[in-house]
Design a protein around this motif. Structure first.
Motif, mmCIF file in Angstrom:
data_model
loop_
_atom_site.group_PDB
_atom_site.id
_atom_site.type_symbol
_atom_site.label_atom_id
_atom_site.label_comp_id
_atom_site.label_asym_id
_atom_site.label_seq_id
_atom_site.Cartn_x
_atom_site.Cartn_y
_atom_site.Cartn_z
ATOM 1 N N ALA A 109 0.815 -1.213 0.000
ATOM 2 C CA ALA A 109 0.000 0.000 0.000
ATOM 3 C C ALA A 109 0.850 1.265 0.000
ATOM 4 O O ALA A 109 0.518 2.243 -0.675
ATOM 5 C CB ALA A 109 -0.937 -0.009 1.211
ATOM 6 N N GLU A 110 1.959 1.259 0.740
ATOM 7 C CA GLU A 110 2.751 2.488 0.872
ATOM 8 C C GLU A 110 3.859 2.626 -0.169
ATOM 9 O O GLU A 110 4.444 3.684 -0.322
ATOM 10 C CB GLU A 110 3.354 2.582 2.276
ATOM 11 N N MET A 111 4.141 1.562 -0.906
ATOM 12 C CA MET A 111 5.267 1.615 -1.839
ATOM 13 C C MET A 111 5.116 2.662 -2.953
ATOM 14 O O MET A 111 6.091 3.330 -3.306
ATOM 15 C CB MET A 111 5.548 0.224 -2.411
ATOM 16 N N PRO A 112 3.922 2.860 -3.515
ATOM 17 C CA PRO A 112 3.811 3.907 -4.550
ATOM 18 C C PRO A 112 4.159 5.295 -4.031
ATOM 19 O O PRO A 112 4.785 6.099 -4.732
ATOM 20 C CB PRO A 112 2.337 3.830 -4.977
ATOM 21 N N ASN A 113 3.783 5.608 -2.770
ATOM 22 C CA ASN A 113 4.112 6.945 -2.270
ATOM 23 C C ASN A 113 5.602 7.054 -1.917
ATOM 24 O O ASN A 113 6.172 8.143 -1.981
ATOM 25 C CB ASN A 113 3.179 7.357 -1.117
ATOM 26 N N ILE A 114 6.240 5.932 -1.600
ATOM 27 C CA ILE A 114 7.690 5.948 -1.379
ATOM 28 C C ILE A 114 8.401 6.156 -2.716
ATOM 29 O O ILE A 114 9.389 6.891 -2.797
ATOM 30 C CB ILE A 114 8.165 4.658 -0.683
ATOM 31 N N GLN A 115 7.883 5.524 -3.770
ATOM 32 C CA GLN A 115 8.450 5.737 -5.114
ATOM 33 C C GLN A 115 8.356 7.213 -5.497
ATOM 34 O O GLN A 115 9.303 7.795 -6.025
ATOM 35 C CB GLN A 115 7.702 4.875 -6.141
ATOM 36 N N SER A 116 7.214 7.827 -5.213
ATOM 37 C CA SER A 116 7.024 9.248 -5.521
ATOM 38 C C SER A 116 7.993 10.109 -4.717
ATOM 39 O O SER A 116 8.589 11.060 -5.242
ATOM 40 C CB SER A 116 5.579 9.662 -5.231
ATOM 41 N N LEU A 117 8.179 9.770 -3.446
ATOM 42 C CA LEU A 117 9.140 10.487 -2.600
ATOM 43 C C LEU A 117 10.547 10.346 -3.173
ATOM 44 O O LEU A 117 11.295 11.330 -3.259
ATOM 45 C CB LEU A 117 9.095 9.937 -1.173
ATOM 46 N N TYR A 118 10.904 9.144 -3.566
ATOM 47 C CA TYR A 118 12.225 8.870 -4.143
ATOM 48 C C TYR A 118 12.482 9.749 -5.367
ATOM 49 O O TYR A 118 13.574 10.298 -5.543
ATOM 50 C CB TYR A 118 12.310 7.387 -4.503
ATOM 51 N N GLU A 119 11.480 9.886 -6.211
ATOM 52 C CA GLU A 119 11.628 10.692 -7.419
ATOM 53 C C GLU A 119 11.781 12.178 -7.097
ATOM 54 O O GLU A 119 12.489 12.901 -7.797
ATOM 55 C CB GLU A 119 10.425 10.469 -8.330
ATOM 56 N N LYS A 120 11.130 12.621 -6.034
ATOM 57 C CA LYS A 120 11.140 14.047 -5.707
ATOM 58 C C LYS A 120 12.412 14.484 -4.981
ATOM 59 O O LYS A 120 12.829 15.630 -5.117
ATOM 60 C CB LYS A 120 9.910 14.399 -4.861
ATOM 61 N N VAL A 121 13.010 13.608 -4.188
ATOM 62 C CA VAL A 121 14.182 14.014 -3.392
ATOM 63 C C VAL A 121 15.467 13.394 -3.918
ATOM 64 O O VAL A 121 16.462 13.332 -3.204
ATOM 65 C CB VAL A 121 14.006 13.673 -1.892
ATOM 66 N N GLY A 122 15.422 12.925 -5.156
ATOM 67 C CA GLY A 122 16.602 12.296 -5.729
ATOM 68 C C GLY A 122 17.853 13.131 -5.509
ATOM 69 O O GLY A 122 17.908 14.288 -5.896
ATOM 70 N N SER A 123 18.820 12.551 -4.848
ATOM 71 C CA SER A 123 20.050 13.272 -4.510
ATOM 72 C C SER A 123 21.129 12.267 -4.182
ATOM 73 O O SER A 123 20.850 11.185 -3.653
ATOM 74 C CB SER A 123 19.805 14.180 -3.299
ATOM 75 N N ASP A 124 22.377 12.628 -4.501
ATOM 76 C CA ASP A 124 23.467 11.729 -4.140
ATOM 77 C C ASP A 124 23.772 11.799 -2.648
ATOM 78 O O ASP A 124 24.626 11.072 -2.144
ATOM 79 C CB ASP A 124 24.718 12.035 -4.954
ATOM 80 N N LYS A 125 23.050 12.683 -1.933
ATOM 81 C CA LYS A 125 23.216 12.795 -0.482
ATOM 82 C C LYS A 125 22.139 12.034 0.285
ATOM 83 O O LYS A 125 22.158 11.988 1.516
ATOM 84 C CB LYS A 125 23.206 14.266 -0.061
ATOM 85 N N ILE A 126 21.176 11.467 -0.454
ATOM 86 C CA ILE A 126 20.086 10.716 0.168
ATOM 87 C C ILE A 126 20.032 9.330 -0.461
ATOM 88 O O ILE A 126 19.915 9.199 -1.679
ATOM 89 C CB ILE A 126 18.729 11.423 -0.006
ATOM 90 N N ALA A 127 20.157 8.301 0.362
ATOM 91 C CA ALA A 127 20.146 6.927 -0.124
ATOM 92 C C ALA A 127 18.859 6.229 0.319
ATOM 93 O O ALA A 127 18.491 6.285 1.498
ATOM 94 C CB ALA A 127 21.357 6.163 0.414
ATOM 95 N N PHE A 128 18.185 5.594 -0.618
ATOM 96 C CA PHE A 128 17.004 4.793 -0.300
ATOM 97 C C PHE A 128 17.416 3.324 -0.229
ATOM 98 O O PHE A 128 18.105 2.818 -1.119
ATOM 99 C CB PHE A 128 15.924 4.979 -1.359
ATOM 100 N N VAL A 129 16.979 2.672 0.830
ATOM 101 C CA VAL A 129 17.234 1.244 1.015
ATOM 102 C C VAL A 129 15.896 0.572 1.257
ATOM 103 O O VAL A 129 15.348 0.625 2.363
ATOM 104 C CB VAL A 129 18.188 0.977 2.198
#
Length: 206
Positions: A109-129
């Motif tokens: 349920a929450e994965m689509p909004n995490i994908q959207s967050l990932y796209e918006k804050v894309g940065s080499d200073k922020i790592a998604f795991v």
């Protein structure tokens, strides 16, 4: 002798409900259906993630000042191509860590909004795991991610899950500072694609 004619109207409603859920379970679609229903709940804004309202930007001094070891030190992961990745290699970045599984409806349920967050804050200073704790093979998890069209980085444990991330509930999410300490934690599903979370991550990464 009169016999009562069979009528579908005479079947109790709970029998239909049970049959539908039985069919969904047998086909493996129950996870998707429940996840979809819970996604509607997230859309109401009632389950927005909690993050601190103030952060101090990371500086070279704050990166070295802590005497505590990085949370999850020694933990090893593999990406979906089988490459071994040390969790400690991410130190110095803000880490958005989400523990999930393909069989978990709230995770889906929450994965689509995490994908959207990932796209918006894309940065080499922020790592998604996105850490899958499935017992399934890596290839099955990879097919699941590809089917959904998610592009955030997905990993699987290659060593025992650190105690700090061993929550009794999944999904569980941890935001880790560049100094390697947990600064926000969420148990259960939540909406992360919010101005508050975006602002928190970006300020933490400065």
């Amino acid at each position: 002798m009169n016999r009562d004619k069979f009528s579908f109207k005479s079947i109790p409603g709970w029998v239909y409900t049970l049959a539908i859920f039985g069919l969904l379970y047998a086909t493996g679609l129950h996870t998707e259906v429940l996840g979809g229903a819970q996604r509607l709940l997230l859309a109401t804004g009632l389950k927005n993630a909690d993050v601190p309202t103030q952060t101090e930007p990371a500086t070279p001094a704050t990166l070295t000042a802590t005497s505590q070891p990085m949370v999850g030190a020694g933990f090893q992961m593999t990406d979906l191509d089988g490459k071994l990745v040390s969790f400690e290699s991410l130190k110095g970045k803000v880490i958005f860590l989400n523990v999930w599984a393909t069989w978990c409806p709230p995770c889906i349920a929450e994965m689509p909004n995490i994908q959207s967050l990932y796209e918006k804050v894309g940065s080499d200073k922020i790592a998604f795991v996105m850490l899958s704790v499935d017992q399934k093979s890596r290839e099955k998890v990879k097919k699941f991610i590809e089917k959904k069209g998610f592009t955030f980085p997905v990993y699987m444990p290659a060593s025992g899950l650190p105690e700090a991330f061993n929550s009794p509930a999944i999904p569980s999410t941890y935001i880790i500072s560049p100094a390697g300490q947990i600064v926000a934690q969420q148990s259960g599903m939540a909406e992360y694609d919010t101005p508050e979370v975006i602002d928190f991550l970006q300020k933490l990464a400065k």
